[in-house]
Design an enzyme around this catalytic site. Structure first.
Site, PDB file in Angstrom:
ATOM      1  CG  HIS A 173      -2.001  -0.971   1.213  1.00  0.00           C
ATOM      2  ND1 HIS A 173      -3.116  -0.822   0.425  1.00  0.00           N
ATOM      3  CD2 HIS A 173      -2.170  -2.132   1.884  1.00  0.00           C
ATOM      4  CE1 HIS A 173      -3.930  -1.849   0.606  1.00  0.00           C
ATOM      5  NE2 HIS A 173      -3.372  -2.671   1.478  1.00  0.00           N
TER       6      HIS A 173
ATOM      7  CB  THR B 208      13.714  -4.065   1.995  1.00  0.00           C
ATOM      8  OG1 THR B 208      15.099  -3.846   2.285  1.00  0.00           O
ATOM      9  CG2 THR B 208      12.984  -4.444   3.281  1.00  0.00           C
ATOM     10  CE  LYS B 209      17.883  -0.263  -0.208  1.00  0.00           C
ATOM     11  NZ  LYS B 209      17.223  -0.109   1.095  1.00  0.00           N
TER      12      LYS B 209
END
Ligand SMILES: CC(C)(COP(=O)(O)OP(=O)(O)OC[C@H]1O[C@@H](n2cnc3c(N)ncnc32)[C@H](O)[C@@H]1OP(=O)(O)O)[C@@H](O)C(=O)NCCC(=O)NCCS
Length: 204
Positions: A120, A167-168
């Protein structure tokens, strides 16, 4: 809540309004198909018999290679957006694939892993949902209870340690761990001679 949100496992959403609404949902496609495929996959995932489950997964639009295992009890959101390469193993994991998930050959996705292409926009007044694809290279291992977030590419042969939050992008043949995941080691480059999809755990 929109159908694509339901298919992606998201809790809320609201109408796609405002500037660039079309842009922030770049790959939420085949919405009705995804929703139906998710419902069917939920039930297929509870059936006994690996061959039967794989047959039915293919019938609902999932691209599954040869010699794969997908354990009973898996959760597959938008399975029609999932591509699984030959010899790969998926444990009792949760894969939210609306944005597109491509898993290479001989990949091991352990129990408890979460792979989620949805998120979101926390600054959107309507809590806008958007989707980014996830790619996992050949011979990678995503260990128990790791979480792989939207837009991430995991390189060939990489290892995501248990409980990591990715996250990466993860470089090929690196070992990453922690939250957020950082490089904690390297994996030796060598000709592997194992096939994760040949593993037959009890209660498959
Ligand atoms: C990735 C993994 C295999 C690494 O194991 P290993 O090579 O034996 O690594 P070590 O235990 O020697 O630890 C090396 C370093 O990484 C750290 N580390 C190990 N596992 C970690 C993890 N899950 N998260 C963060 N850091 C971790 C250790 O603390 C150690 O740090 P230090 O050098 O500062 O002391 C292991 O951590 C792991 O995730 N195992 C998953 C088990 C699993 O999912 N089994 C299911 C079978 S399908």
């Amino acid at each position: 809540m929109s159908e694509s949100d339901r298919a992606a496992g998201l809790s809320s959403g609201g109408p796609a309004t405002g500037v660039g609404a079309a842009d922030v949902v770049p790959r939420a496609r085949n919405t009705k198909r995804s929703y139906l495929a998710t419902k069917l996959a939920y039930n297929i995932g509870r059936l006994h018999g690996l061959s039967l489950r794989l047959y039915l997964y293919r019938r609902i639009g999932m691209k599954v290679g040869k010699g794969c295992v997908i354990r009973r009890g898996v959760y597959l959101g938008s399975p029609n957006e999932l591509e699984l390469g030959d010899g790969s193993f998926v444990g009792r994991a949760s894969l939210y694939c609306t944005g597109g998930v491509k898993i290479g050959r001989n990949v091991n996705v352990s129990d408890g892993v979460v792979i989620i292409t949805a998120k979101h926009d926390v600054n959107s007044p309507s809590f806008e949902a958007n989707y980014e694809p996830i790619t996992i290279g050949d011979w990678a291992w995503i260990a128990t209870n790791a979480i792989v977030l939207a837009g991430v590419t995991i390189g060939e042969g990489a290892v995501v340690a248990a409980g990591a939050v990715v996250t990466k992008d993860v470089p090929a043949y690196s070992v990453v761990g922690g939250n957020p995941a950082k490089v904690i080691g390297e994996r030796k480059r060598q000709p592997f001679d194992y096939v994760p999809g040949s593993y037959r755990p009890p209660f498959l």
